[in-house]
Design an enzyme around this catalytic site. Structure first.
Site, PDB file in Angstrom:
ATOM      1  N   LYS A 281      23.344 -20.453  50.604  1.00  0.00           N
ATOM      2  CA  LYS A 281      23.412 -22.240  50.723  1.00  0.00           C
ATOM      3  C   LYS A 281      23.531 -22.692  52.488  1.00  0.00           C
ATOM      4  O   LYS A 281      23.612 -21.694  53.121  1.00  0.00           O
ATOM      5  CB  LYS A 281      25.280 -22.713  50.104  1.00  0.00           C
ATOM      6  N   GLU A 353      27.412 -18.055  41.244  1.00  0.00           N
ATOM      7  CA  GLU A 353      28.254 -16.444  40.901  1.00  0.00           C
ATOM      8  C   GLU A 353      29.230 -17.439  39.511  1.00  0.00           C
ATOM      9  O   GLU A 353      30.088 -15.953  38.916  1.00  0.00           O
ATOM     10  CB  GLU A 353      29.016 -16.470  41.623  1.00  0.00           C
ATOM     11  N   ARG A 355      29.970 -18.837  37.071  1.00  0.00           N
ATOM     12  CA  ARG A 355      30.054 -18.148  35.328  1.00  0.00           C
ATOM     13  C   ARG A 355      30.046 -16.681  35.377  1.00  0.00           C
ATOM     14  O   ARG A 355      30.241 -16.601  34.598  1.00  0.00           O
ATOM     15  CB  ARG A 355      28.926 -18.957  35.192  1.00  0.00           C
TER      16      ARG A 355
HETATM   17  N1  BES Z   1      31.071 -23.220  44.343  1.00  0.00           N
HETATM   18  C1  BES Z   1      29.574 -23.539  43.463  1.00  0.00           C
HETATM   19  C2  BES Z   1      30.194 -24.694  42.741  1.00  0.00           C
HETATM   20  C3  BES Z   1      30.598 -25.939  44.050  1.00  0.00           C
HETATM   21  C4  BES Z   1      30.256 -26.959  44.929  1.00  0.00           C
HETATM   22  C5  BES Z   1      32.146 -26.552  44.334  1.00  0.00           C
HETATM   23  C6  BES Z   1      30.901 -27.752  45.709  1.00  0.00           C
HETATM   24  C7  BES Z   1      33.136 -27.461  44.609  1.00  0.00           C
HETATM   25  C8  BES Z   1      32.132 -27.784  45.501  1.00  0.00           C
HETATM   26  C9  BES Z   1      29.456 -23.302  42.669  1.00  0.00           C
HETATM   27  O1  BES Z   1      29.463 -21.566  42.665  1.00  0.00           O
HETATM   28  C10 BES Z   1      27.946 -23.666  42.802  1.00  0.00           C
HETATM   29  O2  BES Z   1      27.383 -23.000  44.139  1.00  0.00           O
HETATM   30  N2  BES Z   1      27.230 -23.540  41.880  1.00  0.00           N
HETATM   31  C11 BES Z   1      25.524 -24.466  41.625  1.00  0.00           C
HETATM   32  C12 BES Z   1      24.802 -23.793  40.869  1.00  0.00           C
HETATM   33  C13 BES Z   1      23.706 -24.032  41.099  1.00  0.00           C
HETATM   34  C14 BES Z   1      22.769 -22.614  41.553  1.00  0.00           C
HETATM   35  C15 BES Z   1      23.060 -23.723  39.678  1.00  0.00           C
HETATM   36  C16 BES Z   1      25.139 -25.872  42.062  1.00  0.00           C
HETATM   37  O3  BES Z   1      26.272 -26.375  41.989  1.00  0.00           O
HETATM   38  O4  BES Z   1      24.661 -25.634  42.526  1.00  0.00           O
HETATM   39 ZN    ZN Z   2      30.732 -21.095  43.312  1.00  0.00          ZN
HETATM   40 ZN    ZN Z   3      28.388 -20.318  44.376  1.00  0.00          ZN
END
Ligand code: BES
Ligand code: ZN
Ligand code: ZN
Length: 501
Positions: A281, A353, A355
């Site tokens: 990220k 991750e 899911r």
């Molecule tokens: N933990 C994150 C989702 C999240 C984002 C929670 C902001 C709380 C605040 C999750 O693991 C994630 O990174 N999801 C990605 C999925 C994508 C790569 C399909 C996302 O939402 O960008």
């Molecule tokens: Zn996450």
């Molecule tokens: Zn994530």
């Protein structure tokens, strides 16, 4: 946190012993404000009338006046608005008490006495419980790491019941409210603790403490990597490969005294830190990612409350705790893993991750043959785009269960909104070379495709998925009674739901 001493006593507000007396008022009706002035002790009536006029106080939500009092056991009287009686809800009472506590703190008070406001069709015990929960949450501060403990906590709150109301029922409600708030507080602390201490092992230790404290109807099983390997949990274990922290799979059980026909499995996402892994990220996106175990925190918060309320329903809590980090050992985009139900998954983005961990957690839960499953997960940023920071996205394969969760959330004061599990979008998570891909082929409807991915591991069991990415962590206060940081979102709804099952 210091538990405030909350008493249900049938008595006159002006006879209460507290630094500050709080008088809630339903506004909107002619004469409502005058009636309040008439109830004040003679000595402050004039100055109260002056402040009310000067501030144009009409009893709207969020409005208040504070009146200085000399030569009395209390030093201020706060008159605070609830809005019109026809529009007021339990949330009005929660917002009111949050405001009253903030005001008391500003005035230098450490104790308050407040009348329980009841509308014509309201129930005094329901209002009391809502006020107690909100008051305890308003008094919360995460100041473990502050040199000078930041916030002055309240010492005591006294609830005052007006004529003809049931003291015993209110006492019960106060007890219940304190138990629920205690569980929410446990969840908030777990989320607020930095990821450097709140590791999968620390989550397992917290679960151990909670189960021990809860007593003889509770048990805990903790599985390590080898034991999870033996169960074939290839999806979950892949997420932990990049971290130095060992994975911990938690299974908490509450077996009620009398055997129950209902068996609920509650599954919480427990990613103790989500760096994204090799699909790293950006820095900004990582700042709040210690909150990625908020689902797990809600499960542990729920179990804290179950210990106190001992409801009729059997409950299983499941958390696949893991840290998502990049390293030479980490899972790569393009790798294929096999989940414990036999399905293969092409991992194209290591940041999707949650899911993967839930795939194996849901499969494990299913084997317990629950009558219903509920998962809570900070699953997608897309849910924040869809519903904003304060609303949970609810997806379900069962209308009846979905409705009971929505109803429980409404009564508990948590915001949830149903979103569809659209079958046509399933094609977006089909892989060319495996059974599934962990990210969809386009970026639209990202919460729904995540929900559809989870559904692949649920079969036909009644199931609700709660994407709590928004409300799990408040970057700005979420209510007068719910400040920044971990919110413990989900605990209140789960308690309500379990008690109704
Ligand atoms: N933990 C994150 C989702 C999240 C984002 C929670 C902001 C709380 C605040 C999750 O693991 C994630 O990174 N999801 C990605 C999925 C994508 C790569 C399909 C996302 O939402 O960008
Ligand atoms: Zn996450
Ligand atoms: Zn994530």
């Amino acid at each position: 946190m210091t538990i405030m001493n909350i008493l249900g006593e049938k008595m006159d507000l002006f006879a209460a012993k507290a630094d500050v007396l709080v008088l809630p008022v339903f506004g909107g009706e002619a004469g409502a404000v005058d009636a309040v002035i008439a109830r004040l002790p003679e000595g402050i009536r004039k100055s109260a009338a002056r402040s009310i006029k000067a501030n144009e106080f009409a009893g709207k939500p969020g409005e208040y006046v504070a009146i200085d009092v000399h030569d009395s056991p209390y030093h201020h009287v706060i008159i605070i608005g609830l809005g019109s009686m026809t529009e007021a809800t339990l949330e009005s009472a929660r917002e009111m008490i949050g405001g009253a506590i903030a005001c008391t703190r500003r005035l230098g008070g450490r104790s308050l006495a407040v009348e329980i406001p009841v509308s014509d069709d309201g129930d005094v015990a329901d209002v009391a419980e809502a006020m107690v929960v909100a008051a305890q949450l308003a008094d919360y501060a995460f100041d473990t790491y502050k040199e000078k403990n930041g916030k002055k906590r309240m010492k005591e709150m006294t609830l005052v019941i007006r004529e003809g109301r049931d003291v015993l029922r209110v006492r019960k409600a106060v007890e219940r409210g304190c138990a629920i708030a205690g569980g929410v507080t446990v969840a908030r602390d777990l989320v607020n603790m930095p990821a450097q201490v709140m590791t999968p092992s620390a989550l397992a230790e917290a679960a151990e403490r909670i189960v021990k404290e809860a007593g003889k109807n509770f048990s805990l099983k903790v599985l390590n990597r080898e034991e999870c390997e033996a169960l074939g949990m290839g999806a979950y274990l892949a997420v932990g490969l990049g971290s130095e922290e060992p994975v911990k799979f938690l299974h908490l059980t509450y077996t009620p005294e009398r055997s129950s026909k209902k068996r609920l499995a509650v599954i919480g996402k427990g990613v103790t830190f989500d760096s994204g892994g090799l699909s790293l990220k950006p820095g900004d996106g990582m700042m709040t990612m210690k909150c990625d175990m908020a689902g797990a925190a809600a499960v542990l918060g729920l179990f804290t409350v179950l210990g106190q309320l001992q409801p009729r329903c059997e409950v299983h809590g499941i958390v696949a705790a893991v840290e998502n980090m990049p390293s030479g050992k980490a899972i790569r985009p393009g790798d294929i893993v096999k989940a414990s139900n036999g399905k293969t998954i092409e991992i194209l983005n290591t940041d999707a991750e949650g899911r993967l961990t839930l795939a194996d957690a849901l499969t494990y839960a299913k084997k317990l043959e629950p009558t219903a499953m509920i998962d809570l997960a900070t699953l997608t940023g897309a849910c924040l785009v869809a519903l904003g920071e304060e609303i949970t996205g609810l997806m379900s394969n069962n209308d009846e269960l979905a409705q009971s969760v929505i109803d429980a959330a409404e009564d508990a004061g948590e915001k949830m909104w149903r979103m569809p599990l659209e079958k046509r979008y399933k094609s977006l998570i089909e892989s060319d070379i495996a059974d599934l891909r962990n990210i969809p082929t386009n970026r639209y409807g990202g919460s729904l495709t995540a929900g559809l991915f989870l559904e692949e591991f649920v079969d036909n069991l009644p199931w609700v998925h709660l994407d709590i990415a928004g409300p799990a962590f408040a970057e700005k206060p979420m209510a007068s009674y719910l400040g920044k940081g971990g919110t413990g979102h989900g605990v209140r709804t789960l308690v309500e739901l379990v008690e109704r099952m």
